[in-house]
Design an enzyme around this catalytic site. Structure first.
Site, PDB file in Angstrom:
ATOM      1  N   ASP A 192      81.093  -9.937 -78.028  1.00  0.00           N
ATOM      2  CA  ASP A 192      80.775  -8.594 -78.494  1.00  0.00           C
ATOM      3  C   ASP A 192      80.415  -8.719 -79.970  1.00  0.00           C
ATOM      4  OD1 ASP A 192      80.637  -5.710 -78.260  1.00  0.00           O
ATOM      5  OD2 ASP A 192      82.395  -5.640 -79.539  1.00  0.00           O
ATOM      6  N   SER A 193      79.848  -7.643 -80.507  1.00  0.00           N
ATOM      7  CA  SER A 193      79.511  -7.666 -81.923  1.00  0.00           C
ATOM      8  C   SER A 193      80.761  -7.577 -82.792  1.00  0.00           C
ATOM      9  CB  SER A 193      78.590  -6.493 -82.237  1.00  0.00           C
ATOM     10  OG  SER A 193      79.178  -5.307 -81.756  1.00  0.00           O
TER      11      SER A 193
ATOM     12  N   GLY B 269      74.309  -2.184 -82.871  1.00  0.00           N
ATOM     13  CA  GLY B 269      73.770  -0.954 -82.272  1.00  0.00           C
ATOM     14  C   GLY B 269      72.717  -0.219 -83.059  1.00  0.00           C
TER      15      GLY B 269
ATOM     16  N   HIS C  64      83.288   0.161 -78.130  1.00  0.00           N
ATOM     17  CA  HIS C  64      84.227   0.776 -79.062  1.00  0.00           C
ATOM     18  C   HIS C  64      84.791   2.107 -78.552  1.00  0.00           C
ATOM     19  CE1 HIS C  64      82.547  -2.186 -81.740  1.00  0.00           C
ATOM     20  NE2 HIS C  64      83.302  -1.791 -82.755  1.00  0.00           N
TER      21      HIS C  64
ATOM     22  N   THR D 207      74.969  -2.967 -76.240  1.00  0.00           N
ATOM     23  CA  THR D 207      73.666  -3.115 -76.892  1.00  0.00           C
ATOM     24  C   THR D 207      73.034  -4.445 -76.482  1.00  0.00           C
ATOM     25  OG1 THR D 207      74.654  -1.914 -78.738  1.00  0.00           O
ATOM     26  CG2 THR D 207      72.522  -2.933 -79.127  1.00  0.00           C
TER      27      THR D 207
ATOM     28  N   CYS E 155      79.635   2.109 -74.739  1.00  0.00           N
ATOM     29  CA  CYS E 155      79.808   1.252 -75.916  1.00  0.00           C
ATOM     30  C   CYS E 155      81.239   0.728 -75.893  1.00  0.00           C
ATOM     31  CB  CYS E 155      79.556   2.058 -77.193  1.00  0.00           C
ATOM     32  SG  CYS E 155      79.942   1.145 -78.700  1.00  0.00           S
TER      33      CYS E 155
ATOM     34  N   CYS F 253      79.217  -6.461 -74.983  1.00  0.00           N
ATOM     35  CA  CYS F 253      78.483  -5.537 -75.852  1.00  0.00           C
ATOM     36  C   CYS F 253      77.392  -4.814 -75.052  1.00  0.00           C
ATOM     37  CB  CYS F 253      77.864  -6.328 -76.998  1.00  0.00           C
ATOM     38  SG  CYS F 253      76.888  -5.326 -78.110  1.00  0.00           S
TER      39      CYS F 253
ATOM     40  N   GLU G 208      86.116   0.864 -86.157  1.00  0.00           N
ATOM     41  CA  GLU G 208      86.395  -0.350 -86.946  1.00  0.00           C
ATOM     42  C   GLU G 208      87.412  -0.050 -88.045  1.00  0.00           C
ATOM     43  OE1 GLU G 208      84.965  -3.627 -86.789  1.00  0.00           O
ATOM     44  OE2 GLU G 208      84.153  -3.059 -84.829  1.00  0.00           O
TER      45      GLU G 208
HETATM   46  N1  DGL Z   1      79.597  -3.541 -79.295  1.00  0.00           N
HETATM   47  C1  DGL Z   1      78.513  -2.608 -79.448  1.00  0.00           C
HETATM   48  C2  DGL Z   1      78.129  -1.981 -78.118  1.00  0.00           C
HETATM   49  O1  DGL Z   1      78.881  -2.009 -77.184  1.00  0.00           O
HETATM   50  C3  DGL Z   1      78.864  -1.531 -80.424  1.00  0.00           C
HETATM   51  C4  DGL Z   1      79.097  -2.009 -81.815  1.00  0.00           C
HETATM   52  C5  DGL Z   1      77.842  -2.363 -82.570  1.00  0.00           C
HETATM   53  O2  DGL Z   1      77.000  -1.491 -82.837  1.00  0.00           O
HETATM   54  O3  DGL Z   1      77.706  -3.525 -82.881  1.00  0.00           O
HETATM   55  O4  DGL Z   1      77.085  -1.454 -78.009  1.00  0.00           O
END
Ligand code: DGL
Length: 265
Positions: A12-13, A45, A187, A77, A185, A75, A153
């Site tokens: 994930d990011s 994102g 998060h 995205t 998403c 993730c 975050e």
């Molecule tokens: N992990 C990203 C997602 O699920 C969200 C966080 C980001 O924008 O990096 O889309």
């Protein structure tokens, strides 16, 4: 169909993918996991599809070097834009979160669906496309919620500022009287409390973190009995004590093996 999976790679990011990891650990407590959080380059994102593909390939190459048997793209995205590139690159199964989430909505029987996600996920139209392929008559409205990621975050899961922001993003969904809200998403499951309060108990909330874990469980199958407890290793492209503090709250246990990694070499 089940196959021998000893170690699953998850990326994930940032911190949000821990919601996916947690679901995976609950369903597959005997499978080793390697988690990669590309926190140094978060957010994904708001970036372009080209950059997302580039970053996702770097993340998956790193995880492939850790001897994984299956890759979970936690993730949204990255799943929306890079799944095809990752499937081409890797010789192991790659599971993205979008299809799992879309199918969970269809299975839930929802008819008026709201999808929330990052700007790049929402712009891709991936959730809407998959849901309409299966159920062309579904009413779907989408909303990008770019401020949710920094709020999560920051650890502001239950905060009046987060609630104000959420009310503004969700006002169109309330007006449209949606019956189902898809959290598109990683998060957003951490904001489930606030989102549930705003939408009310008649609106069902679909958490794609849980849905993808069910898909992976089906691929992995039931493990043999008397296996020892699995090992979970964390790699972060930016190792901050904050990540570990918030990560342990999300996971509900200690993050024992955490390492720094440079993905740009
Ligand atoms: N992990 C990203 C997602 O699920 C969200 C966080 C980001 O924008 O990096 O889309």
């Amino acid at each position: 169909m089940s196959r021998t999976v000893q170690r699953i790679g998850v990326f994930d990011s940032g911190i949000g993918g821990l919601t996916v990891l947690k679901s995976l650990m609950e369903l597959l407590p005997h499978t080793n996991m390697v988690y990669l959080g590309d926190c140094a380059r978060l957010p994904y994102g708001t970036k372009s599809p080209k950059t997302i593909v580039h970053y996702s390939l770097q993340c998956s190459r790193f995880l492939a070097s850790k001897d994984i048997d299956l890759l979970v793209v936690a993730c949204n995205t990255a799943s929306a834009h890079a799944l095809g590139a990752l499937e081409q690159e890797l010789e192991i199964p790659v599971v993205g979160v979008i299809e799992a989430g879309a199918r969970a909505v269809i299975d839930s029987g929802g008819r008026r669906v709201g999808v929330i996600g990052t700007p790049t996920t929402i712009r891709s139209g991936a959730y809407v496309r998959i849901m309409h392929e299966i159920e062309p008559d579904l009413e779907i409205i989408s909303q990008a919620c770019p401020l949710f990621v920094p709020l999560v975050e920051e650890g502001w899961f239950q905060d009046e500022i987060t609630e104000l922001v959420a009310r503004r993003y969700l006002s169109g969904m309330i007006e449209a009287r949606i019956d189902t809200l898809l959290l598109g998403c990683t998060h957003y499951p951490l904001l489930k409390g606030i989102l549930g309060n705003i939408m009310g108990s008649e609106v069902q909330i679909i958490d794609s973190a849980f849905s993808i874990a069910r898909v992976v469980e089906e691929i992995v199958g039931t493990p043999a009995k008397d296996l020892t407890h699995a090992e979970v290793v964390y790699y972060l492209s930016d190792l901050s004590p904050r990540f570990i503090d918030i990560g342990e709250v999300i996971l509900g246990h200690e993050m024992k093996y955490v390492y720094d990694v440079d993905l740009c070499v």
